[in-house]
Design an enzyme around this catalytic site. Structure first.
Site, PDB file in Angstrom:
ATOM      1  N   CYS A  83     -86.895 -18.516  22.431  1.00 33.00           N
ATOM      2  CA  CYS A  83     -87.529 -18.379  23.757  1.00 33.00           C
ATOM      3  C   CYS A  83     -87.798 -19.732  24.406  1.00 33.00           C
ATOM      4  O   CYS A  83     -88.159 -19.795  25.578  1.00 33.00           O
ATOM      5  CB  CYS A  83     -88.818 -17.578  23.644  1.00 33.00           C
ATOM      6  SG  CYS A  83     -88.577 -15.997  22.819  1.00 33.00           S
ATOM      7  N   HIS A 332     -89.643 -12.220  31.188  1.00 35.11           N
ATOM      8  CA  HIS A 332     -89.252 -13.157  30.117  1.00 35.11           C
ATOM      9  C   HIS A 332     -87.773 -13.005  29.755  1.00 35.11           C
ATOM     10  O   HIS A 332     -87.431 -12.444  28.722  1.00 35.11           O
ATOM     11  CB  HIS A 332     -90.151 -12.926  28.905  1.00 35.11           C
ATOM     12  CG  HIS A 332     -89.890 -13.863  27.758  1.00 35.11           C
ATOM     13  ND1 HIS A 332     -89.364 -15.132  27.907  1.00 35.11           N
ATOM     14  CD2 HIS A 332     -90.100 -13.710  26.418  1.00 35.11           C
ATOM     15  CE1 HIS A 332     -89.257 -15.709  26.721  1.00 35.11           C
ATOM     16  NE2 HIS A 332     -89.682 -14.866  25.804  1.00 35.11           N
TER      17      HIS A 332
END
Ligand SMILES: CC(C)(COP(=O)(O)OP(=O)(O)OC[C@H]1O[C@@H](n2cnc3c(N)ncnc32)[C@H](O)[C@@H]1OP(=O)(O)O)[C@@H](O)C(=O)NCCC(=O)NCCS
Lengths: 384, 99
Positions: A83, A332
């Protein structure tokens, strides 16, 4: 080391993309270059992040993006750090430009997973953890952060309302952000009544699955001379790591990589937490925002969720956190997230944030976590 | 001390590692009951994913098929290793006197 700036940034609206990841990445890259006043041929290196590109049957997408930008001879490579992939890309761009190996560099992050169902996405995301020692024993990503939330609520006797306030605040900010996936505010009732995904985490504690793309153009001050935008001076670009398996770390009440990356960053910038006007932090789950604010040194351990309930981190609070809506509500798209945080800071510095403008935007910090904190990037920016 | 595959100690870097046998007993450090599984646990949810502090020291993760609600387990509870047949390391509650 040369003074290095972010001269432009751009993203699409997170959520579901009709076009391919490669097309979206190229489009935001084009927009960012155009905004910067530089020409594509000024780019000396392209750093691409697309951790789950294989879900689109695509790897090595950098040359395809450069080709479609009309600069096929420019080198590119893929930077993967789960991420935190595109903030790792930003760090590499900084190193190249500050070190004099390129005058300008392009950072682009993209993810497209919306063609997959919940099961497939959950299985892909779990690949960021340790397959042999976490995933194979049943962990999902929400599950791993849920164990952090479990340890935190046990240690600090927090109430669900405190974590709810983080979700409510981020949804309120995202409602003002045209790039955000979710543009509707939520109430405490909605939060409390949402289903449990991995106890104690409810649906509204979790970031969603998102498609999205974001790009950042980095250039040396001496190369740009008269910028077309209000540039972000990169005062610090720091990365750190910690023990890959969360359970092997000395404690579960924070992410060590955030602490060490923050120490490095504040030292590089010769700044302290009190010098920062607003933050974009990695809130993949509400617990992650609380841990980030404590690990970065803004609040004492065990107090950030409480501070949030008191409104300290709201848009007009003492320390605005995630004016974009954060990962929770802006969305996200894994590899786009780090670059997307810089898009928010760029828009705040350039008067492009509209109703979500923070009261003071002269300095900002971006914090981006890979997996459960085995990787972390911290960037600090200021005006010229 | 680590129960994770490693050539050096993750905390201090010491490369002269020894091996010990584990009793398979320990206590819950943190846990979660997961309702949304990945593909290898498709038919198992809800179940608990647990972090266990072993009696001998060191930590290991596992899952507990019989723990289906958050209130069915607590931090500090004793557990013991049951099997690692499929799909991963399984624990059950360690109730004194019950094998
Ligand atoms: C929470 C989660 C399991 C939901 O799964 P999902 O497949 O998105 O759920 P669904 O598609 O069934 O969505 C149901 C509804 O909830 C909404 N929704 C989904 N996720 C949401 C979220 N995180 N927050 C708020 N609303 C959400 C959807 O928009 C949908 O609304 P609609 O019915 O009005 O269209 C999933 O989003 C998740 O695992 N998130 C965490 C992702 C992650 O781990 N990322 C890496 C972190 S480092």
């Amino acid at each position: 080391m040369r003074e290095t700036w972010v001269v432009a940034a751009a993203s699409n609206r997170y959520g579901k993309m009709k076009e391919s990841g490669r097309e979206a990445a190229t489009r935001v890259a084009w927009e960012a270059i155009e905004r910067s006043g530089l020409a594509p041929k000024d780019i000396g290196y392209t750093f691409v992040s697309n951790a789950f590109g294989v879900a689109e049957r695509q790897a090595h997408v950098g040359p395809l993006i450069n080709t479609s930008l009309g600069i096929p001879d420019v080198p590119s490579c893929t930077i993967e750090s789960a991420c935190s992939s595109s903030s790792a890309g930003l760090h590499e761009a900084f190193v190249h430009v500050a070190g004099g190996f390129a005058d300008a560099a392009l950072v682009v992050g993209v993810e497209k997973l919306s063609h997959l169902d919940t099961l497939a996405s959950t299985s892909y995301f779990a690949m960021g953890a340790d397959y042999a020692f976490e995933t194979k024993n049943g962990a999902t990503f929400p599950g791993l952060y849920a164990t952090l939330a479990d340890a935190y609520q046990h240690a600090f006797r927090t109430q669900p309302e405190m974590f709810g306030s983080i979700a409510i605040k981020n949804h309120a900010n995202a409602a003002l952000n045209p790039h955000a996936q979710f543009r509707k505010p939520i109430s405490l009732d909605t939060y409390l009544n949402s289903p449990i995904i991995a106890s104690p985490l409810r649906l509204y504690d979790c970031c969603p699955f998102s498609d999205g793309a974001a790009a950042v153009v980095v250039a040396a001050k001496e190369f740009v001379r008269t910028p077309k935008t209000e540039p972000l001076v990169i005062r610090a670009s720091a990365r750190s790591g910690s023990i890959g398996d969360m359970h092997d770390r000395p404690d579960l009440l924070g992410l060590p990589a955030t602490r060490t990356a923050a120490e490095k960053a504040f030292r590089q910038a010769k700044m302290e937490p009190k010098d920062i006007d607003f933050l974009e932090v990695h809130d993949c789950f509400t617990i992650a925002e609380a841990l980030a604010l404590e690990d970065l040194g803004f609040y004492p351990r065990g107090s950030a969720a409480r501070e949030s309930l008191e409104g300290s981190t709201a848009l007009h609070g003492r320390l605005p956190v995630n004016p974009s809506g954060g990962l929770k509500a802006k969305g996200h798209p894994v590899s786009a997230t780090g670059a997307g945080q810089v898009v928010e800071i760029f828009e705040q510095f350039n008067g492009l944030a509209g109703a979500r403008a923070v009261p003071k935007a002269d300095t900002a910090l971006a914090h981006n976590v890979g997996a459960t904190g085995s990787s972390c990037s911290v960037h600090i920016f200021s005006r010229r | 001390m680590t129960a994770t595959w490693s050539l050096a100690c993750p905390r201090c870097g010491e490369a002269r590692l020894g091996e010990i046998d584990l009793s398979g007993r320990g206590r819950i450090v943190a846990y979660t009951v997961q309702n949304v599984p990945g593909d290898e646990f498709l038919n198992e949810a809800p179940y608990a994913y647990v972090i266990v502090e072993l009696e001998e020291g060191g930590r290991i993760t596992g899952w507990m098929p019989t723990v289906r609600r958050e209130e069915d387990l607590a931090i500090g509870d004793r557990v013991r290793f049951s099997t690692s047949y499929k799909p991963g390391v399984q624990f059950v509650k360690d109730v004194p006197g019950v094998e």
